[in-house]
Design a protein around this motif. Structure first.
Motif, mmCIF file in Angstrom:
data_model
loop_
_atom_site.group_PDB
_atom_site.id
_atom_site.type_symbol
_atom_site.label_atom_id
_atom_site.label_comp_id
_atom_site.label_asym_id
_atom_site.label_seq_id
_atom_site.Cartn_x
_atom_site.Cartn_y
_atom_site.Cartn_z
ATOM 1 N N TYR A 292 0.812 -1.212 0.000
ATOM 2 C CA TYR A 292 0.000 0.000 0.000
ATOM 3 C C TYR A 292 0.851 1.270 0.000
ATOM 4 C CZ TYR A 292 -3.871 -3.142 0.887
ATOM 5 O OH TYR A 292 -4.791 -4.151 0.779
ATOM 6 N N VAL A 293 2.140 1.142 0.283
ATOM 7 C CA VAL A 293 3.004 2.323 0.326
ATOM 8 C C VAL A 293 4.046 2.337 -0.784
ATOM 9 C CG1 VAL A 293 2.672 2.633 2.818
ATOM 10 C CG2 VAL A 293 4.632 1.312 1.998
ATOM 11 N N ILE A 294 3.999 1.360 -1.690
ATOM 12 C CA ILE A 294 4.906 1.332 -2.832
ATOM 13 C C ILE A 294 4.079 1.185 -4.108
ATOM 14 C CG2 ILE A 294 6.910 0.466 -1.549
ATOM 15 C CD1 ILE A 294 6.320 -2.328 -2.596
ATOM 16 N N SER A 295 4.658 1.534 -5.210
ATOM 17 C CA SER A 295 3.939 1.479 -6.481
ATOM 18 C C SER A 295 3.855 0.046 -7.011
ATOM 19 C CB SER A 295 4.658 2.349 -7.518
ATOM 20 O OG SER A 295 5.884 1.736 -7.901
ATOM 21 N N GLY A 296 2.976 -0.141 -7.974
ATOM 22 C CA GLY A 296 2.870 -1.436 -8.636
ATOM 23 C C GLY A 296 4.160 -1.804 -9.353
ATOM 24 N N LYS A 297 4.804 -0.812 -9.946
ATOM 25 C CA LYS A 297 6.076 -1.054 -10.642
ATOM 26 C C LYS A 297 7.138 -1.553 -9.662
ATOM 27 C CE LYS A 297 9.316 1.271 -13.714
ATOM 28 N NZ LYS A 297 9.609 2.509 -14.444
ATOM 29 N N VAL A 298 7.205 -0.939 -8.495
ATOM 30 C CA VAL A 298 8.162 -1.358 -7.474
ATOM 31 C C VAL A 298 7.797 -2.752 -6.950
ATOM 32 C CG1 VAL A 298 9.014 -0.857 -5.141
ATOM 33 C CG2 VAL A 298 8.851 0.968 -6.832
ATOM 34 N N SER A 299 6.516 -3.014 -6.756
ATOM 35 C CA SER A 299 6.069 -4.341 -6.306
ATOM 36 C C SER A 299 6.481 -5.415 -7.302
ATOM 37 C CB SER A 299 4.547 -4.362 -6.124
ATOM 38 O OG SER A 299 4.143 -3.478 -5.110
ATOM 39 N N MET A 300 6.340 -5.120 -8.607
ATOM 40 C CA MET A 300 6.721 -6.102 -9.627
ATOM 41 C C MET A 300 8.227 -6.317 -9.634
ATOM 42 S SD MET A 300 5.640 -8.312 -11.746
ATOM 43 C CE MET A 300 3.932 -7.842 -11.857
ATOM 44 N N ALA A 301 9.004 -5.274 -9.442
ATOM 45 C CA ALA A 301 10.461 -5.420 -9.367
ATOM 46 C C ALA A 301 10.835 -6.304 -8.180
ATOM 47 C CB ALA A 301 11.131 -4.049 -9.247
ATOM 48 N N MET A 302 10.136 -6.121 -7.064
ATOM 49 C CA MET A 302 10.384 -6.956 -5.890
ATOM 50 C C MET A 302 10.042 -8.415 -6.197
ATOM 51 S SD MET A 302 8.849 -6.649 -2.028
ATOM 52 C CE MET A 302 7.203 -7.093 -2.562
ATOM 53 N N PHE A 303 8.916 -8.667 -6.859
ATOM 54 C CA PHE A 303 8.536 -10.040 -7.221
ATOM 55 C C PHE A 303 9.588 -10.664 -8.133
ATOM 56 C CE2 PHE A 303 3.895 -11.390 -6.556
ATOM 57 C CZ PHE A 303 3.885 -10.885 -5.276
ATOM 58 N N ASP A 304 10.075 -9.894 -9.106
ATOM 59 C CA ASP A 304 11.112 -10.406 -10.003
ATOM 60 C C ASP A 304 12.348 -10.831 -9.216
ATOM 61 O OD1 ASP A 304 9.576 -10.024 -12.279
ATOM 62 O OD2 ASP A 304 10.483 -8.083 -12.756
ATOM 63 N N GLU A 305 12.716 -10.048 -8.232
ATOM 64 C CA GLU A 305 13.889 -10.387 -7.416
ATOM 65 C C GLU A 305 13.624 -11.603 -6.531
ATOM 66 O OE1 GLU A 305 17.389 -8.233 -4.864
ATOM 67 O OE2 GLU A 305 16.000 -7.024 -6.029
ATOM 68 N N LEU A 306 12.405 -11.728 -6.036
ATOM 69 C CA LEU A 306 12.045 -12.920 -5.241
ATOM 70 C C LEU A 306 12.195 -14.181 -6.082
ATOM 71 C CD1 LEU A 306 8.901 -11.536 -3.408
ATOM 72 C CD2 LEU A 306 11.093 -12.136 -2.340
ATOM 73 N N VAL A 307 11.769 -14.120 -7.335
ATOM 74 C CA VAL A 307 11.918 -15.272 -8.242
ATOM 75 C C VAL A 307 13.402 -15.537 -8.490
ATOM 76 C CG1 VAL A 307 11.499 -16.092 -10.581
ATOM 77 C CG2 VAL A 307 9.653 -14.958 -9.315
ATOM 78 N N ALA A 308 14.170 -14.494 -8.751
ATOM 79 C CA ALA A 308 15.598 -14.643 -9.051
ATOM 80 C C ALA A 308 16.393 -15.196 -7.878
ATOM 81 C CB ALA A 308 16.188 -13.303 -9.491
ATOM 82 N N THR A 309 15.943 -14.932 -6.642
ATOM 83 C CA THR A 309 16.675 -15.407 -5.472
ATOM 84 C C THR A 309 16.108 -16.720 -4.925
ATOM 85 O OG1 THR A 309 15.298 -14.068 -3.986
ATOM 86 C CG2 THR A 309 17.356 -13.077 -4.777
ATOM 87 N N ALA A 310 15.257 -17.371 -5.702
ATOM 88 C CA ALA A 310 14.688 -18.672 -5.335
ATOM 89 C C ALA A 310 13.903 -18.611 -4.030
ATOM 90 C CB ALA A 310 15.791 -19.737 -5.265
ATOM 91 N N SER A 311 13.207 -17.508 -3.843
ATOM 92 C CA SER A 311 12.375 -17.375 -2.636
ATOM 93 C C SER A 311 10.938 -17.803 -2.920
ATOM 94 C CB SER A 311 12.396 -15.917 -2.165
ATOM 95 O OG SER A 311 13.686 -15.554 -1.764
ATOM 96 N N VAL A 312 10.737 -18.531 -4.018
ATOM 97 C CA VAL A 312 9.393 -18.967 -4.397
ATOM 98 C C VAL A 312 9.329 -20.480 -4.347
ATOM 99 C CG1 VAL A 312 7.675 -18.976 -6.249
ATOM 100 C CG2 VAL A 312 9.097 -16.953 -5.874
ATOM 101 N N MET A 313 8.232 -20.986 -3.789
ATOM 102 C CA MET A 313 8.020 -22.426 -3.745
ATOM 103 C C MET A 313 6.767 -22.756 -4.556
ATOM 104 S SD MET A 313 7.300 -22.713 0.300
ATOM 105 C CE MET A 313 6.004 -21.756 1.053
ATOM 106 N N CYS A 314 6.748 -23.956 -5.060
ATOM 107 C CA CYS A 314 5.607 -24.383 -5.893
ATOM 108 C C CYS A 314 4.469 -24.895 -5.056
ATOM 109 C CB CYS A 314 6.041 -25.473 -6.843
ATOM 110 S SG CYS A 314 7.300 -24.899 -7.987
#
Length: 139
Positions: A117-139
């Motif tokens: 709620y305090v960051i933009s959608g663009k920033v949120s998407m950049a954060m998600f991209d980094e979460l994927v790149a750092t293997a912080s996602v589980m199936c």
């Protein structure tokens, strides 16, 4: 035509792990038939989710989520036409908050708290991209 939608919402009331797993299980079961892929993050009673797929299917799912009584304060963070998916590998991936480095949140926000709620959608998407790149996602 493919689209990507990202939204945030607050859980009402705060859901427990069993309810979260039920939501993920239902998503993983229902999304492939609709051609929807995406990524979900839940922390401290806040959801942030990216959905990808055909415009009609993604819009219908978002409208259903926005009307779901388990969500409040539903906010559309971004919606865009896309040439390819970023989250094609997941019918619904989940961010593993136990593996999340607080420094990653500080990189994109004023505090180490997940608060879309305090960051933009663009920033949120950049954060998600980094979460994927750092293997912080589980199936």
């Amino acid at each position: 035509m493919l689209v990507r939608l990202m939204y945030a919402s607050r859980a009402v009331p705060a859901i427990d792990n069993d309810e979260l797993h039920t939501i993920l299980r239902q998503s993983k079961h229902n999304n492939p038939a609709k051609g929807i892929t995406g990524l979900l993050c839940y922390s401290g009673g806040v959801f942030i989710q990216a959905l990808e797929g055909g415009r009609s299917a993604v819009s219908q799912l978002y409208n259903r989520i926005a009307a779901d009584p388990r969500h409040t304060d539903v906010v559309l963070l971004s919606y865009e036409e896309i040439g390819e998916r970023r989250f094609a590998g997941w019918a619904m991936g989940q961010v593993n908050m136990a593996r999340l480095n607080p420094a990653l949140l500080l990189k994109y926000s004023a505090t180490a708290t997940l608060d879309p709620y305090v960051i933009s959608g663009k920033v949120s998407m950049a954060m998600f991209d980094e979460l994927v790149a750092t293997a912080s996602v589980m199936c």
